[in-house]
Scaffold this motif. Structure first.
Motif, short mmCIF file in Angstrom:
data_model
loop_
_atom_site.label_atom_id
_atom_site.label_comp_id
_atom_site.label_asym_id
_atom_site.label_seq_id
_atom_site.Cartn_x
_atom_site.Cartn_y
_atom_site.Cartn_z
N GLU A 153 17.52 -13.57 52.57
CA GLU A 153 17.58 -13.71 51.12
C GLU A 153 16.51 -12.89 50.42
N ARG A 156 17.31 -9.93 47.74
CA ARG A 156 17.46 -10.14 46.30
C ARG A 156 16.13 -9.84 45.58
N TYR A 243 24.46 -12.05 40.67
CA TYR A 243 24.19 -11.85 42.09
C TYR A 243 25.45 -12.24 42.86
N TYR A 245 27.16 -12.74 46.29
CA TYR A 245 26.98 -12.91 47.73
C TYR A 245 28.31 -12.67 48.41
N LEU A 259 24.05 -20.96 48.35
CA LEU A 259 24.03 -19.67 47.62
C LEU A 259 24.77 -19.78 46.29
N GLN A 262 22.70 -21.01 43.37
CA GLN A 262 21.57 -20.24 42.84
C GLN A 262 21.91 -19.77 41.42
N ASN A 264 22.80 -17.62 38.28
CA ASN A 264 23.51 -16.34 38.06
C ASN A 264 24.18 -15.80 39.32
N SER A 265 24.65 -16.69 40.17
CA SER A 265 25.22 -16.22 41.43
C SER A 265 26.69 -16.57 41.56
N VAL A 267 29.74 -16.46 44.92
CA VAL A 267 29.97 -16.16 46.34
C VAL A 267 31.39 -15.63 46.51
#
Ligand SMILES: Nc1nc2c(ncn2[C@@H]2O[C@H](COP(=O)(O)OP(=O)(O)O)[C@@H](O)[C@H]2O)c(=O)[nH]1
Ligand SMILES: [Mg+2]
Length: 399
Positions: A153, A156, A243, A245, A259, A262, A264-265, A267
């Motif tokens: 990680e 990032r 972000y 993932y 993940l 998190q 602003n993420s 997947v």
């Protein structure tokens, strides 16, 4: 000594220096020194002929999104999935040299997606094509930082740091600091918020580092030394970042869950085509695009070709809409009729400052120039013009 060595040296000195009240001023000065050197690095070398080979990609569509990430995280795969452009095939030998553009068709709009390879290869040190890569990244409306869900990680943070070093600020608002250089009068320092990170003396020292002796400074929030330096440098770009993932097909459900939570993420998995629709929807939301359908008088709105405005870029008022359609329309407009979520009732009579929302329908009612001359004559002793105007306003309601 080169600029990069000097930056490294100052960074080492900062690392050696204990953080306390006594060293605060010295550290602030060192930060300003680094910022100045970094800016120097990003300036084109003196005597360079007109920017070298063109890297600049022509803007296309209603917005631009940049893919940034380490090699092999799936950027090219994602570009291919979202746009049908075969990035890898097109760029086999030039992966680190070129930027591959593709177009996403979503919600009747076109969004340019750029695969920006090589961003981490010493971009902040001004190496190779780093400078051009950065310029393209800065011209984007949104950054998608693609990360490998199965890898460390730390990536990032490394990338974020690299982007910060070149003046990009991700998911951050410009600091609320008013700063204006003056010719004379010394430095006037004011604040409307209690400051805990910086004080007047430190502020003077930083300005001194920049050889600024006359300026007006007003802190409107509890900003930091870094914020203040950003404002003085003035070349920072504040961009939203999601972000992404990728490759969640190869990690356990617990990791995916973590993940996904998190900030602003999102997947995804390109291989399994997982969550790609969500990613598109998220991109769309973050870009703040507003589709406005124009309705010619007495006709149905044209729902196939929206005018696309942006709340971040240019704004989305009736005036912005007019400027999009034709540059003389603002002058010719009498009022606008607006249907949709921004209207209090459908349609609403609006002026130029009305804020439009996504999927609003707008009809621009023009001034009738020749008519006006005639009406003008009895304007002074009759209320007819007002009644005529009223009737005209009401007439379209019945359509
Ligand atoms: N397991 C898995 N592999 C993926 C996924 N997306 C891409 N890859 C693989 O990752 C490798 C690197 O992909 P590429 O798109 O070239 O990465 P880039 O260097 O960031 O452009 C390729 O072998 C892809 O097939 C995914 O969602 N899951
Ligand atoms: Mg690639």
């Amino acid at each position: 000594m080169g600029i990069i060595e000097r930056i490294k040296e100052i960074e080492a000195e900062m690392a050696r220096t204990q953080k306390n009240k006594a060293t605060e001023y010295h550290l602030g000065q060192l930060k300003a020194k680094i910022a100045k050197l970094r800016t120097q690095l990003l300036e084109p070398p003196k005597g360079a002929s007109g920017g070298g080979e063109g890297f600049e990609v022509t803007k296309y569509g209603h917005g631009r999104v940049a893919l940034i990430g380490f090699p092999s995280v799936g950027k090219s795969t994602l570009l291919t999935m979202l746009t049908g452009t075969h990035s890898e095939a097109a760029s086999y030998e030039f992966t680190t040299l070129t930027c591959i553009p593709g177009v996403i068709h979503y919600n009747d709009t076109k969004i340019q997606l750029l695969d920006l390879p090589g961003i981490i290869e010493g971009a902040s040190e001004g190496k190779g094509r780093g400078r051009q890569v950065i310029a393209v990244a800065k011209s984007s409306d949104l950054v998608l930082m693609v990360l490998d869900a199965s890898k460390s990680e730390g990536h990032r943070q490394i990338l974020t740091k690299e982007l910060e070093a070149v003046g990009l600020r991700l998911n951050k608002k410009p600091p609320q600091i008013y700063f204006k250089k003056k010719k004379t009068g010394g430095i006037s320092f004011n604040t409307t918020a209690p400051l805990t990170h910086i004080d007047e003396k430190l502020c003077y020292q930083i300005l001194h580092e920049y050889k600024i002796h006359n300026a007006e400074v007003l802190f409107r929030e509890n900003a930091t030394v870094d914020d203040f330096i950003d404002v003085i440098e003035g070349n920072r770009k504040y961009i939203k970042c999601v972000y992404v993932y990728n490759k969640i097909d190869v990690v356990g459900i617990d990791d995916v869950d973590r993940l996904a939570r998190q900030p602003n993420s999102i997947v995804i998995s390109c291989n399994l085509k997982l969550n790609l629709d969500r990613l598109l929807a998220r991109m769309w939301d973050e870009m703040g695009l507003v589709r406005v359908y124009s309705k010619p008088q007495g006709q149905q709105p044209d729902f196939d070709e929206p005018f696309v405005l942006s709340s971040d870029r240019g704004g989305c008022t009736v005036e912005d809409f007019c400027n999009h359609v034709h540059r003389t329309l603002v002058k010719d407009m009498k009022y606008a009729l607006v249907w949709g979520t921004s209207a209090r009732h459908n349609p609403q009579n609006c002026g130029l400052s009305q804020h439009l929302e996504d999927e609003d329908v707008v009809q621009i009612v023009k001034k009738k120039e020749r008519d006006e001359g005639g009406r003008g004559r009895f304007k002074s002793h009759s209320n007819a013009p007002a009644r005529i105007a009223d009737r005209e306003k009401k007439a379209p309601l019945k359509q």
